[in-house]
Design an enzyme around this catalytic site. Structure first.
Site, mmCIF file in Angstrom:
data_model
loop_
_atom_site.group_PDB
_atom_site.id
_atom_site.type_symbol
_atom_site.label_atom_id
_atom_site.label_comp_id
_atom_site.label_asym_id
_atom_site.label_seq_id
_atom_site.Cartn_x
_atom_site.Cartn_y
_atom_site.Cartn_z
ATOM 1 N N SER A 1 0.815 -1.219 0.000
ATOM 2 C CA SER A 1 0.000 0.000 0.000
ATOM 3 C C SER A 1 0.847 1.267 0.000
ATOM 4 O O SER A 1 0.340 2.362 -0.245
ATOM 5 C CB SER A 1 -0.934 0.007 1.221
ATOM 6 O OG SER A 1 -0.181 -0.100 2.409
ATOM 7 N N HIS B 1 7.526 -4.385 11.379
ATOM 8 C CA HIS B 1 6.435 -3.443 11.178
ATOM 9 C C HIS B 1 5.725 -3.164 12.503
ATOM 10 O O HIS B 1 5.993 -3.804 13.514
ATOM 11 C CB HIS B 1 5.451 -3.993 10.142
ATOM 12 C CG HIS B 1 5.991 -3.971 8.746
ATOM 13 N ND1 HIS B 1 6.515 -5.084 8.136
ATOM 14 C CD2 HIS B 1 6.113 -2.963 7.856
ATOM 15 C CE1 HIS B 1 6.927 -4.766 6.926
ATOM 16 N NE2 HIS B 1 6.696 -3.492 6.722
#
Length: 314
Positions: A109, A180
């Site tokens: 994304s 992440h």
């Protein structure tokens, strides 16, 4: 995809690749080819060409990539651009030269402009500047999308591109520096619980919003699209729902059972203010996610305890 077809999953040891392998096996596909990086360096053009010439896969899932969180992306800028370009260039071109029937390229994304309107529609690609911290990775992934479309235009290749939202799940990366946001939180809240710390400090203000998809849901979507989608361009894969970093931290704290306080270090960067996928194209194709965030965090935490950490009082 025929049940006997030879399927190459590039990046099978990663969170996404391993989820795709599990899904294929569950659906009765047994002819799955994989190579670990010590056997096949995907950055090496000749090695990849030789592998494809020898194995002649029918289908390819391109889930191999050099990945990391905000620190890794910003620190290893040259590697993130070079390695990812090399990997995808070699696999996409070798797929064409060896008659692969269909290839799926997995992006991210972060390909969308930093200040793109929300939610992110597929046609917002290349409409504005990227987020600086992960620009090299994003540029590599944009090149991959365009390469798939170029090979479709010039050679008639049935190559499709999908852009997953933030992922988490089994086999995630919990590295202290290079993970992440969600796996990093799982690790840190678990450590804080084990060490009876008074608080956990989160980078930034806690106001940015992020969307999270369980990796096995992604694998379900990839399998579905590989069977049913044959168009140029890209398809977003996500839930269409997002959560603030603050609320995410509260949710992780709850799942892990940490009793302390959550603090925010506002001197640290927030990154993109919001990243929510518009998944109307995916939904119109007939697919929707099934694993909600709290359930997914519980599954990921159990996997973390099993593989990375001894449970408390075990």
């Amino acid at each position: 995809m025929e049940k006997h077809a030879k399927i190459y999953v590039a990046g099978h040891r990663g969170m996404v690749g391993s989820a795709i392998c599990r899904k294929l096996q569950k659906e009765g596909y047994s002819n799955i080819i994989t190579r670990v990086s010590s056997e096949l360096d995907l950055r090496n053009q000749q090695a990849v060409a030789d592998f494809f010439a020898q194995e002649k896969p029918d289908y390819v899932f391109l889930a191999a990539a050099k990945v990391g969180g905000i620190v890794a992306n910003n620190t290893y800028r040259a590697e993130f651009l070079y390695d990812n370009l090399q990997i995808q260039n070699n696999i996409i071109d070798s797929s064409y030269r060896n008659g692969v029937k269909k290839l799926m390229f997995l992006g991210s994304s972060c390909i969308y402009p930093k200040m793109a309107p929300q939610p992110l529609k597929e046609d917002y690609l290349l409409t504005g500047p990227l987020e600086y911290t992960n620009e090299p990775y994003a540029i590599a992934k944009i090149a991959g999308i365009k390469m798939c479309d170029a090979y479709r235009d010039q050679y008639g290749c049935n190559y499709i591109s999908v852009m997953p939202t933030n992922l988490y799940g089994y086999n995630d990366n919990y590295h202290p520096q290079n993970s992440h946001v969600l796996p990093a939180m799982i690790r840190r809240f678990n450590e804080a619980k084990q060490n009876n710390l008074a608080d956990v400090t989160i980078w930034g203000t806690g106001t940015p919003k992020r969307e999270f998809l369980f990796a096995d849901d992604l694998a379900e979507a990839c399998f579905y699209l590989m069977q049913n989608y044959n168009e140029p361009g890209l398809v977003n894969i996500g839930t269409g729902e997002d959560i603030s970093i603050k609320d995410l931290a509260e949710l992780v704290k709850k799942v892990i059972g940490f009793e302390g306080e959550i603090k925010f270090d506002t001197t640290k960067p927030d990154g993109t203010p919001r990243k929510l996928m518009d998944v109307s194209k995916l939904h119109s194709q007939g697919w929707k996610h099934t694993i909600e965030l709290e359930e997914g965090i519980q599954l990921a935490y159990q996997d973390f305890l099993k593989h990375y950490e001894q449970p408390v009082n075990s």
